[in-house]
Design an enzyme around this catalytic site. Sequence first.
Site, PDB file in Angstrom:
ATOM      1  N   ASP A   1       0.762  -1.250  -0.092  1.00  0.00           N
ATOM      2  CA  ASP A   1       0.059  -0.220  -0.232  1.00  0.00           C
ATOM      3  C   ASP A   1       0.731   1.249   0.164  1.00  0.00           C
ATOM      4  OD1 ASP A   1      -2.675   1.515   0.459  1.00  0.00           O
ATOM      5  OD2 ASP A   1      -1.555   2.032   2.309  1.00  0.00           O
TER       6      ASP A   1
ATOM      7  N   GLU B   1      -1.973  -4.937  -4.057  1.00  0.00           N
ATOM      8  CA  GLU B   1      -1.221  -4.430  -3.110  1.00  0.00           C
ATOM      9  C   GLU B   1       0.009  -5.362  -2.564  1.00  0.00           C
ATOM     10  OE1 GLU B   1      -3.792  -0.555  -1.449  1.00  0.00           O
ATOM     11  OE2 GLU B   1      -3.792  -2.643  -0.187  1.00  0.00           O
TER      12      GLU B   1
END
Length: 241
Positions: free
Chosen positions: A56, A128
């Site tokens: 992320d 992610e």
Amino acid sequence: MRRNNREKLMYHLQNELNFTFKNIALLNEALTHSSYVNEHRKFNMIHNERLEFLGDSVLNLAVSDYIYKKYPYDPEGNLTKIRANVVCESALALIAKKIKLGDYLLLGKGEEATGGRDRASILADALEALIGAMYLDKGFKKTQNVVIRLLEKEIIEVSKKGELFIDYKTKLQETLQRNRNRKSEIEYKIIKEEGPDHDKKFYVLALIDKEEFGKGYGRSKKEAEQMAAKEVLIRMGVKYE
């Protein structure tokens, strides 16, 4: 899944990404959902949530660095909007579907049975995690090359249209900044979780300056927060579509 079949799948994904892992275990970890680990505890496997956490941050930096250089005259607000649109759950899930990431995931039987391979939250989280794995394997620059190759079309589209997906949280923040004399504090609070791990629902309150303004629920915390923000906008009479 047999080892040879698993290796073939991961080899195919690497070809799709044009990225060859030095440590293939990182790729396998990125593709392993917690539901699979819970059903195979005797193998002491690692699920992808830590890689998702790392990915992320890498994703946000990769996109920020790219758009900062690509659009040198855009103000901070425009850059923030572009980034928010291309790193949101909906956009990431769309990219994950384009590369058929769901086909490569290790999922528990319950998650598999309830459509986990196509669920936006699982696909976005896996993408992610994949980015986090690439970063650990070959560093930032080579990871950024893959990220931008996957997202560049969406970045350009957002820069032209101003929006790709409706980000209700960002729209609410912007609305409050325009309509209030002082900066309001927005908080999203989880009030309830229901269901087993493979089919969870999250319920969220949207609080503005500690006062409840909206509620929302979804299959992920992010989705629930977006729905809560959407309800606040509706109550405020804001046209967002």
